[in-house]
Design a protein around this motif. Structure first.
Motif, PDB file in Angstrom:
ATOM      1  N   SER A  99       7.848  17.222  65.079  1.00 53.05           N
ATOM      2  CA  SER A  99       8.484  18.523  65.262  1.00 53.05           C
ATOM      3  C   SER A  99       9.476  18.805  64.129  1.00 53.05           C
ATOM      4  CB  SER A  99       9.212  18.541  66.597  1.00 53.05           C
ATOM      5  OG  SER A  99      10.263  17.606  66.554  1.00 53.05           O
ATOM      6  N   ASP A 100       9.833  20.067  63.965  1.00 52.33           N
ATOM      7  CA  ASP A 100      10.791  20.458  62.924  1.00 52.33           C
ATOM      8  C   ASP A 100      12.153  19.828  63.160  1.00 52.33           C
ATOM      9  OD1 ASP A 100       9.034  21.878  61.489  1.00 52.33           O
ATOM     10  OD2 ASP A 100       9.564  23.845  62.322  1.00 52.33           O
ATOM     11  N   VAL A 101      12.530  19.749  64.432  1.00 52.01           N
ATOM     12  CA  VAL A 101      13.843  19.206  64.777  1.00 52.01           C
ATOM     13  C   VAL A 101      13.979  17.767  64.271  1.00 52.01           C
ATOM     14  CG1 VAL A 101      15.446  18.778  66.648  1.00 52.01           C
ATOM     15  CG2 VAL A 101      13.753  20.607  66.855  1.00 52.01           C
ATOM     16  N   ALA A 102      12.941  16.982  64.561  1.00 54.38           N
ATOM     17  CA  ALA A 102      12.956  15.581  64.130  1.00 54.38           C
ATOM     18  C   ALA A 102      12.983  15.501  62.612  1.00 54.38           C
ATOM     19  CB  ALA A 102      11.731  14.855  64.670  1.00 54.38           C
ATOM     20  N   TRP A 103      12.238  16.383  62.001  1.00 58.06           N
ATOM     21  CA  TRP A 103      12.157  16.406  60.552  1.00 58.06           C
ATOM     22  C   TRP A 103      13.522  16.690  59.931  1.00 58.06           C
ATOM     23  CZ3 TRP A 103       9.328  14.660  56.932  1.00 58.06           C
ATOM     24  CH2 TRP A 103       9.456  15.167  55.639  1.00 58.06           C
ATOM     25  N   GLN A 104      14.206  17.693  60.489  1.00 56.16           N
ATOM     26  CA  GLN A 104      15.520  18.058  59.948  1.00 56.16           C
ATOM     27  C   GLN A 104      16.522  16.927  60.086  1.00 56.16           C
ATOM     28  OE1 GLN A 104      16.318  21.725  61.933  1.00 56.16           O
ATOM     29  NE2 GLN A 104      14.877  22.817  60.600  1.00 56.16           N
ATOM     30  N   LEU A 105      16.422  16.235  61.213  1.00 56.10           N
ATOM     31  CA  LEU A 105      17.335  15.128  61.452  1.00 56.10           C
ATOM     32  C   LEU A 105      17.140  14.047  60.385  1.00 56.10           C
ATOM     33  CD1 LEU A 105      19.376  14.573  63.701  1.00 56.10           C
ATOM     34  CD2 LEU A 105      17.679  13.107  64.759  1.00 56.10           C
ATOM     35  N   LEU A 106      15.899  13.788  60.076  1.00 53.19           N
ATOM     36  CA  LEU A 106      15.586  12.759  59.070  1.00 53.19           C
ATOM     37  C   LEU A 106      16.108  13.164  57.696  1.00 53.19           C
ATOM     38  CD1 LEU A 106      13.733  10.069  58.739  1.00 53.19           C
ATOM     39  CD2 LEU A 106      12.224  11.628  57.542  1.00 53.19           C
ATOM     40  N   THR A 107      15.869  14.405  57.330  1.00 55.23           N
ATOM     41  CA  THR A 107      16.299  14.836  55.998  1.00 55.23           C
ATOM     42  C   THR A 107      17.823  14.888  55.901  1.00 55.23           C
ATOM     43  OG1 THR A 107      15.909  17.085  56.715  1.00 55.23           O
ATOM     44  CG2 THR A 107      14.236  16.097  55.311  1.00 55.23           C
ATOM     45  N   SER A 108      18.492  15.241  57.007  1.00 50.54           N
ATOM     46  CA  SER A 108      19.956  15.286  56.947  1.00 50.54           C
ATOM     47  C   SER A 108      20.525  13.875  56.839  1.00 50.54           C
ATOM     48  CB  SER A 108      20.523  16.007  58.170  1.00 50.54           C
ATOM     49  OG  SER A 108      20.381  15.180  59.299  1.00 50.54           O
ATOM     50  N   GLN A 109      19.806  12.905  57.364  1.00 48.61           N
ATOM     51  CA  GLN A 109      20.309  11.533  57.321  1.00 48.61           C
ATOM     52  C   GLN A 109      19.985  10.854  55.985  1.00 48.61           C
ATOM     53  OE1 GLN A 109      21.074  10.124  60.708  1.00 48.61           O
ATOM     54  NE2 GLN A 109      20.993   7.935  60.391  1.00 48.61           N
ATOM     55  N   PHE A 110      18.757  11.004  55.532  1.00 44.13           N
ATOM     56  CA  PHE A 110      18.345  10.247  54.342  1.00 44.13           C
ATOM     57  C   PHE A 110      18.033  11.142  53.145  1.00 44.13           C
ATOM     58  CE2 PHE A 110      16.871   7.578  57.969  1.00 44.13           C
ATOM     59  CZ  PHE A 110      17.794   6.576  57.787  1.00 44.13           C
ATOM     60  N   GLY A 111      18.234  12.432  53.289  1.00 38.04           N
ATOM     61  CA  GLY A 111      17.965  13.335  52.177  1.00 38.04           C
ATOM     62  C   GLY A 111      16.508  13.761  52.127  1.00 38.04           C
ATOM     63  N   GLU A 112      16.286  14.861  51.397  1.00 40.34           N
ATOM     64  CA  GLU A 112      14.921  15.384  51.261  1.00 40.34           C
ATOM     65  C   GLU A 112      14.079  14.398  50.454  1.00 40.34           C
ATOM     66  OE1 GLU A 112      13.283  18.216  51.988  1.00 40.34           O
ATOM     67  OE2 GLU A 112      14.839  19.464  52.916  1.00 40.34           O
ATOM     68  N   ALA A 113      12.843  14.244  50.862  1.00 36.42           N
ATOM     69  CA  ALA A 113      11.949  13.409  50.061  1.00 36.42           C
ATOM     70  C   ALA A 113      10.575  14.034  50.070  1.00 36.42           C
ATOM     71  CB  ALA A 113      11.880  12.001  50.634  1.00 36.42           C
ATOM     72  N   GLU A 114       9.939  13.969  48.926  1.00 39.69           N
ATOM     73  CA  GLU A 114       8.616  14.589  48.846  1.00 39.69           C
ATOM     74  C   GLU A 114       7.562  13.674  49.455  1.00 39.69           C
ATOM     75  OE1 GLU A 114       6.200  16.222  45.184  1.00 39.69           O
ATOM     76  OE2 GLU A 114       8.252  16.983  45.267  1.00 39.69           O
ATOM     77  N   VAL A 115       7.794  12.383  49.232  1.00 47.57           N
ATOM     78  CA  VAL A 115       6.849  11.403  49.771  1.00 47.57           C
ATOM     79  C   VAL A 115       7.562  10.536  50.798  1.00 47.57           C
ATOM     80  CG1 VAL A 115       5.300   9.523  49.208  1.00 47.57           C
ATOM     81  CG2 VAL A 115       5.681  11.338  47.555  1.00 47.57           C
TER      82      VAL A 115
END
Lengths: 223, 208
Positions: B98-114
């Motif tokens: 889900s988007d929610v889970a995705w946002q949480l991950l990016t806020s914690q570890f930063g955006e990543a392409e891979v």
């Protein structure tokens, strides 16, 4: 299949080497490998000791070998005496002589002509054992298990008078089982043939069971 | 625990497979070694299996084996971290998390392409837990941190994730698979997830 570097190890006489990745490893004489060894072809004529694990596509050992770790060979042929501290895995394993393994042994096909002592489980699709002395394993399992007693050679008879030449296992389980001179607590299978001189506590079978008159089976039941 | 075991004899009868098949699958690591539980019975030594797990696994193998080789199946079932990595865009497109889970991950570890495989599993488990509605977003952050810091140490061995809450304070534990855990009375075991199960589910989704 792995890519192997072109480098070889060749030992003639007495020498030692570090392990690593190689193409061919040939030891004629006495060789010691000081760490893990991976190679396409391993061949030992004489005595060798691997102080680590051995991984090879094809391995043939003529003589005495000691492997202190685990061993894996797609095709393994042993003529002589081999001791493995870890487990032995492979596709096609053929042993003429003496094999001692402290772990399990897993293969598609396991053929033994001589003596083996396995502290773990022997697991292979096809198991063909011709025993020329006391063989033992914790469990022998597979699809087709055949245990024969070595032909009545003079030495076997002579030794047989002093020591047990039975194949001993706690459990033998398979689909097609045929045994001779075997001692086991439990034998379970679909089609089971208990040949001469077997001592079995309990046989459980699904399809058919034949018991040779000279075999001792305490209890058998069809499931 | 005792009730959930099935003897090898019953298993073969129930599923109609032979000894040869069972042991071939064991050799190919389709059935993990620690599912073979040896016990002494009055008829000699017998082998038992965790009933639900083994029936589920054998069912899967029987269904899939016509279309995939045994080695492919072994990859599917193995809890090992494979060399797999996935493009983030690809993941969103497939709608696996889900988007929610995705946002949480990016806020914690930063955006990543891979995404590395470990991240992928962390994300998948996070998504799983969020969907049950028993975990808040803040607790999700702790979860990600725990998986990030410690999951690697299991080195491909099976492990369980345990989520405990006591008086509103949440904590996560990673323990090796199938071990027993006892809690004090006031603490509540909210969830226990077998990570190898999640990995299997994730791999099935990815291979579709």
């Amino acid at each position: 299949m792995n890519d192997y570097p072109r480098g070889d190890i060749q030992i003639n006489g007495i020498a030692s080497s570090n392990g690593g990745n190689f193409h061919h490893v040939t030891i004629d004489g006495m060789g010691t490998i000081h760490s893990d060894l991976t190679c396409m072809e391993f061949s030992c004529n004489g005595t060798c000791k691997v102080e680590g694990s051995l991984r090879s596509d094809r391995a043939s050992i003529n003589g005495i070998a000691k492997i202190q770790g685990a061993a894996h060979a797609d095709q393994l042929r042993i003529d002589g005496k081999v001791t493995i501290q870890g487990k032995l895995t492979g596709e096609d394993i053929q042993v003429n002589g003496h094999l001692k393994i402290h772990g399990n042994c897993e293969a598609e096909r396991f053929e033994s002509n001589g003596i083996f002592v396995l502290q773990g489980m022997l697991n292979a699709d096809i198991i063909e054992i011709t025993a020329h002395g006391g063989c033992s394993a914790q469990e022998i399992v597979g699809e087709q298990i055949t245990i024969r007693h070595g032909s009545s050679q003079f030495m076997t008879k002579l030794l047989g008078a002093f020591m047990n030449t039975h194949v001993t296992a706690t459990t033998i389980e398979g689909d097609y089982i045929s045994l001779e001179h075997t001692t086991a607590s439990v034998v379970r299978g679909d089609r089971v043939q208990i040949g001469p001189e077997c001592i079995i506590d309990r046989v459980e079978y699904k399809g058919e069971l034949h018991i040779h008159p000279s075999a001792k089976v305490k209890y058998h039941s069809q499931i | 625990m005792e009730d959930n075991l099935i003897s090898k004899k019953d298993l073969l009868e129930l599923t109609g497979i032979s000894y040869g098949q069972l042991y071939r699958w064991k050799r190919k690591d389709l059935i993990p070694e620690d599912w073979f539980i040896r016990k002494a019975t009055f008829t000699g030594q017998e082998t038992f299996f965790p009933k639900e797990k083994i029936l589920d696994r054998i069912d899967k193998i029987l269904n899939l084996k016509d279309n995939a080789s045994l080695d492919d199946l072994a990859d599917l079932f193995s809890p090992n971290l494979t060399e797999m990595a996935l493009y983030s865009a690809d993941l969103k497109q497939r709608n696996i998390v889900s988007d929610v889970a995705w946002q949480l991950l990016t806020s914690q570890f930063g955006e990543a392409e891979v995404l590395t495989y470990e991240r992928l599993i962390a994300l998948y488990v996070l998504n799983q837990m969020l969907q049950t509605g028993e975990m808040s977003l803040d607790e999700g952050r702790i979860l990600l941190q725990v998986l990030n810091d410690h999951y690697k140490k299991f080195d491909g061995k099976s492990c369980d994730l345990i989520f405990i809450r006591k008086m509103g304070v949440a904590t996560f534990l990673l323990i090796s698979g199938n071990s027993e855990v006892y809690l004090e009375d006031h603490a509540k075991l909210v969830q226990r997830i077998d990570l190898s199960h999640s990995i299997e589910a994730l791999k099935t989704q990815l291979s579709e």
